[in-house]
Design an enzyme around this catalytic site. Structure first.
Site, PDB file in Angstrom:
ATOM      1  N   GLU A  91       0.813  -1.224   0.000  1.00  0.00           N
ATOM      2  CA  GLU A  91       0.000   0.000   0.000  1.00  0.00           C
ATOM      3  C   GLU A  91       0.834   1.256   0.000  1.00  0.00           C
ATOM      4  OE1 GLU A  91      -2.626   0.123   3.363  1.00  0.00           O
ATOM      5  OE2 GLU A  91      -3.042  -2.008   3.129  1.00  0.00           O
ATOM      6  N   CYS A 112       3.036   8.328   1.601  1.00  0.00           N
ATOM      7  CA  CYS A 112       3.485   7.363   2.606  1.00  0.00           C
ATOM      8  C   CYS A 112       3.748   6.042   1.887  1.00  0.00           C
ATOM      9  CB  CYS A 112       2.367   7.223   3.639  1.00  0.00           C
ATOM     10  SG  CYS A 112       2.642   5.927   4.837  1.00  0.00           S
ATOM     11  N   CYS A 119       5.141  -7.401   7.989  1.00  0.00           N
ATOM     12  CA  CYS A 119       6.126  -6.891   8.948  1.00  0.00           C
ATOM     13  C   CYS A 119       6.363  -7.950  10.013  1.00  0.00           C
ATOM     14  CB  CYS A 119       5.628  -5.598   9.593  1.00  0.00           C
ATOM     15  SG  CYS A 119       6.863  -4.876  10.711  1.00  0.00           S
ATOM     16  N   CYS A 123       3.856  -5.422  16.306  1.00  0.00           N
ATOM     17  CA  CYS A 123       3.252  -4.503  17.269  1.00  0.00           C
ATOM     18  C   CYS A 123       1.769  -4.871  17.371  1.00  0.00           C
ATOM     19  CB  CYS A 123       3.423  -3.058  16.800  1.00  0.00           C
ATOM     20  SG  CYS A 123       5.157  -2.632  16.589  1.00  0.00           S
ATOM     21  N   CYS A 126      -1.139  -3.162  15.212  1.00  0.00           N
ATOM     22  CA  CYS A 126      -0.884  -2.794  13.817  1.00  0.00           C
ATOM     23  C   CYS A 126      -1.331  -3.882  12.842  1.00  0.00           C
ATOM     24  CB  CYS A 126       0.613  -2.520  13.657  1.00  0.00           C
ATOM     25  SG  CYS A 126       1.103  -2.164  11.954  1.00  0.00           S
ATOM     26  N   CYS A 365      -1.593   2.233   7.415  1.00  0.00           N
ATOM     27  CA  CYS A 365      -1.136   1.287   6.402  1.00  0.00           C
ATOM     28  C   CYS A 365      -1.276  -0.152   6.852  1.00  0.00           C
ATOM     29  CB  CYS A 365       0.300   1.584   6.019  1.00  0.00           C
ATOM     30  SG  CYS A 365       0.350   2.402   4.439  1.00  0.00           S
TER      31      CYS A 365
HETATM   32  N1  SAH Z   1       7.473   0.180  11.012  1.00  0.00           N
HETATM   33  C1  SAH Z   1       7.623   1.562  11.105  1.00  0.00           C
HETATM   34  C2  SAH Z   1       6.936   2.349  10.009  1.00  0.00           C
HETATM   35  C3  SAH Z   1       5.590   1.888   9.601  1.00  0.00           C
HETATM   36  S1  SAH Z   1       4.287   2.080  10.746  1.00  0.00           S
HETATM   37  C4  SAH Z   1       7.187   2.069  12.452  1.00  0.00           C
HETATM   38  O1  SAH Z   1       6.601   1.291  13.201  1.00  0.00           O
HETATM   39  O2  SAH Z   1       7.467   3.225  12.763  1.00  0.00           O
HETATM   40  C5  SAH Z   1       3.952   3.832  10.647  1.00  0.00           C
HETATM   41  C6  SAH Z   1       3.252   4.378  11.849  1.00  0.00           C
HETATM   42  O3  SAH Z   1       1.876   3.980  11.877  1.00  0.00           O
HETATM   43  C7  SAH Z   1       3.863   3.919  13.153  1.00  0.00           C
HETATM   44  O4  SAH Z   1       4.020   4.991  14.033  1.00  0.00           O
HETATM   45  C8  SAH Z   1       2.818   2.932  13.627  1.00  0.00           C
HETATM   46  O5  SAH Z   1       2.935   2.721  14.980  1.00  0.00           O
HETATM   47  C9  SAH Z   1       1.543   3.605  13.191  1.00  0.00           C
HETATM   48  N2  SAH Z   1       0.367   2.746  13.198  1.00  0.00           N
HETATM   49  C10 SAH Z   1       0.294   1.426  12.969  1.00  0.00           C
HETATM   50  N3  SAH Z   1      -0.979   0.985  13.076  1.00  0.00           N
HETATM   51  C11 SAH Z   1      -1.732   2.068  13.392  1.00  0.00           C
HETATM   52  C12 SAH Z   1      -3.115   2.257  13.640  1.00  0.00           C
HETATM   53  N4  SAH Z   1      -3.966   1.265  13.568  1.00  0.00           N
HETATM   54  N5  SAH Z   1      -3.541   3.520  13.938  1.00  0.00           N
HETATM   55  C13 SAH Z   1      -2.666   4.549  13.984  1.00  0.00           C
HETATM   56  N6  SAH Z   1      -1.356   4.427  13.750  1.00  0.00           N
HETATM   57  C14 SAH Z   1      -0.879   3.200  13.467  1.00  0.00           C
HETATM   58 FE1  SF4 Z   2       5.743  -3.266  11.872  1.00  0.00          FE
HETATM   59 FE2  SF4 Z   2       3.424  -2.080  12.313  1.00  0.00          FE
HETATM   60 FE3  SF4 Z   2       5.172  -2.332  14.287  1.00  0.00          FE
HETATM   61 FE4  SF4 Z   2       5.692  -0.595  12.304  1.00  0.00          FE
HETATM   62  S1  SF4 Z   2       3.997  -0.481  13.770  1.00  0.00           S
HETATM   63  S2  SF4 Z   2       7.099  -2.119  13.219  1.00  0.00           S
HETATM   64  S3  SF4 Z   2       4.769  -1.723  10.569  1.00  0.00           S
HETATM   65  S4  SF4 Z   2       4.128  -4.036  13.213  1.00  0.00           S
END
Ligand code: SAH
Ligand code: SF4
Length: 380
Positions: A91, A112, A119, A123, A126, A365
Site C-alpha cells: 500500500e 506514505c 512486517c 506490534c 498494527c 497502512c
Molecule cells: N514500522 C515503522 C513504520 C511503519 S508504521 C514504524 O513502526 O514506525 C507507521 C506508523 O503507523 C507507526 O508509528 C505505527 O505505529 C503507526 N500505526 C500502525 N498501526 C496504526 C493504527 N492502527 N492507527 C494509527 N497508527 C498506526
Molecule cells: Fe511493523 Fe506495524 Fe510495528 Fe511498524 S507499527 S514495526 S509496521 S508491526
C-alpha cells in the site's frame, strides 16, 4: 534473474553504458525517461537508439506496479493498493496539499510508502504485522510507489483539467522535478524500514538525487519502531533525512505491552541512539505516539513522555488510534485526547494532536492489504 533498471544508481549505469561503449549522456537521457517522465516501457524512450533500448530490455526489467484498488478521492487522502511482479500486495497513501506534518515548509503532496510485504515486528495494534512478514521490497519497488502514484494523479487531473474552474489541481502538472506531484515522503507504510536498510537507502538515494527523483532529503522522513543499530547507522550516513520514532509508550512497562521490540531495545537504549543521531545530525526528532484507549492514554504516561521529549528536543505527534478489523483496541474519546495533549504541552513539549485524515478509508497502512487478502482468500 534480471534486475530492475531502477535498482541501479547513476554511477552503476555509467559503468554499464561504458562497458557497452555507449556515451555517458545516454545515461542522463535514460534517467529522464525513468524519473521525470515516469515511462512504463522501453519503447517510449524515443531519443535512445533502438539497439540500445533492445540491450536495456534484454538485460533489465522495467516492472510497473499494478493498481488493484484505490480508496478516497483526488482532493482527500487516497490509498493505493498495488500488486507487485510476484503478486504480493503493498500500500501507499497520498495525502494532499497541507501544511506539512514533518517538515517546516508547506507541501503539495505527501506520500506514505511501504518498505516490506508484511512486517515481522508484530506490534499488537498494527495491521501490517498481523499476517507476519513475507519479504523485503527491492529499491525499485519503493521508488515505483512514487512514480506509479504520480501516474495515477496525473491521469486523473488530465481527465478533470477540462473543467475551467477546477481549483484543486496541483499548480503545475506534467513531467520533470519542478512538477513532482509527490514532494514529501514519509516512510511509514507497511513494514519496518530499518529491517530493509540497504534497499531503503538505495531507494532514498535515488529518490533524493538530482538525477533521480529530486526530492529534498529534508522532505523525507523515515519512521522506525526503534531499531537501535540502524538508528546509529543512519546517523553516520551523509544524508539529512528526518527521523521519526514510533514510541507509543513512555515507560518500558507500557511500551513492551504493545511493542515486542521494546524487549530487545528498551527505552534507555533507544533514547541513547536518538541522542547519538541528534549529535551527528543536529536534527530534531519526532516521536509518534498513538493514543489507544486504556492502554497508553493515562496521565501517568505524560511525565515520562515529556521528560524524554525534552531531553531529546523531540516534538511529539499524538495520533488517535485507527481501529483495525479483528483487533479490539480503540481510540480514546476526543476529550481524553485533548487532555493528554494539553498535559504534554504544559510540560513544555511541542505536541500536535493529529486527528487523522482518512480514518474512514482505513488510512493506517496495512489495513487495505489485509482486508483485500482476506477477501481474496474468502473467494477461493
Ligand atoms: N514500522 C515503522 C513504520 C511503519 S508504521 C514504524 O513502526 O514506525 C507507521 C506508523 O503507523 C507507526 O508509528 C505505527 O505505529 C503507526 N500505526 C500502525 N498501526 C496504526 C493504527 N492502527 N492507527 C494509527 N497508527 C498506526
Ligand atoms: Fe511493523 Fe506495524 Fe510495528 Fe511498524 S507499527 S514495526 S509496521 S508491526
Amino acid at each position: 534473474m534480471p534486475t530492475d533498471i531502477r535498482n541501479l544508481d547513476r554511477e552503476a549505469l555509467i559503468e554499464k553504458f561504458s562497458q557497452w561503449g555507449e556515451a555517458a549522456y545516454r545515461v542522463d537521457q535514460l534517467l529522464q525517461w525513468l524519473y521525470d517522465r515516469r515511462v512504463t516501457s522501453w519503447n517510449e524512450m524515443s531519443n535512445l537508439p533502438k539497439i540500445l533500448r533492445q540491450k536495456l530490455s534484454d538485460e533489465f526489467t522495467l516492472h510497473v506496479v499494478e493498481l488493484i484498488r484505490k480508496q478516497g478521492s483526488r482532493d482527500t487522502t487516497q490509498k493505493f493498493l498495488w500488486r507487485l511482479a510476484d503478486g504480493a500486495l503493498i500500500e501507499s497513501v497520498l495525502i494532499p496539499a497541507n501544511p506539512a506534518l514533518y517538515s517546516e515548509a508547506s507541501d503539495r503532496h505527501t506520500l506514505c510508502v511501504s518498505t516490506q510485504v508484511g512486517c515481522a515486528y508484530g506490534c499488537r495494534f498494527c495491521a501490517s504485522g498481523l499476517d507476519g512478514w513475507k519479504r523485503n521490497l527491492e529499491p525499485y519497488e519503493i521508488i515505483e510507489q512514487v512514480l506509479a502514484t504520480e501516474r495515477v494523479a496525473e491521469s486523473e487531473s488530465s481527465v478533470t483539467s477540462a473543467k475551467p474552474d477546477s481549483h484543486s489541481l496541483p499548480e503545475s502538472l506534467g513531467s520533470g522535478k519542478d512538477s513532482r506531484i509527490v514532494n514529501n515522503l514519509v516512510i511509514m507504510g507497511m513494514g519496518e524500514p530499518f529491517a530493509n536498510y540497504d534497499n531503503l537507502m538505495q531507494a532514498l538515494r535515488i529518490l533524493n538525487a538530482e538525477w533521480g527523483g529530486g526530492i529534498g532529503a529534508r522532505k523525507i522522513t523515515v519512521s522506525t519502531s526503534g531499531l537501535v543499530p540502524q538508528i546509529r547507522q543512519l546517523a553516520d550516513e551523509p544524508f539529512q533525512f528526518r527521523l521519526a520514532i514510533s514510541l507509543h509508550g513512555a515507560t518500558d512497562a507500557a511500551r513492551s505491552q504493545i511493542m515486542p521490540i521494546n524487549q530487545k531495545y528498551p527505552i534507555k537504549e533507544l533514547a541513547e541512539a536518538c541522542e547519538y543521531y541528534q549529535s551527528r545530525k543536529g536534527r530534531m526528532i519526532t516521536f509518534e505516539y498513538i493514543l489507544i484507549a486504556g492502554v497508553n492514554d493515562g496521565l501517568e504516561q505524560v511525565e515520562p513522555l515529556a521528560h524524554l521529549a525534552n531531553r531529546l528536543h523531540a516534538k511529539v505527534n499524538l495520533i488517535p488510534y485507527n481501529s483495525v478489523e479483528g483487533l479490539s483496541w480503540e481510540r480514546p474519546d476526543e476529550e481524553i485526547q485533548d487532555r493528554f495533549a494539553e498535559a504534554v504541552r504544559n510540560l513544555g513539549v511541542t505536541a500536535t494532536l493529529r486527528r487523522e485524515k482518512g480514518h474512514d478509508i482505513d488510512a493506517a497502512c496495512g489495513q487495505l492489504r489485509l482486508k483485500t487478502e482476506r477477501e481474496l482468500a474468502g473467494l477461493q
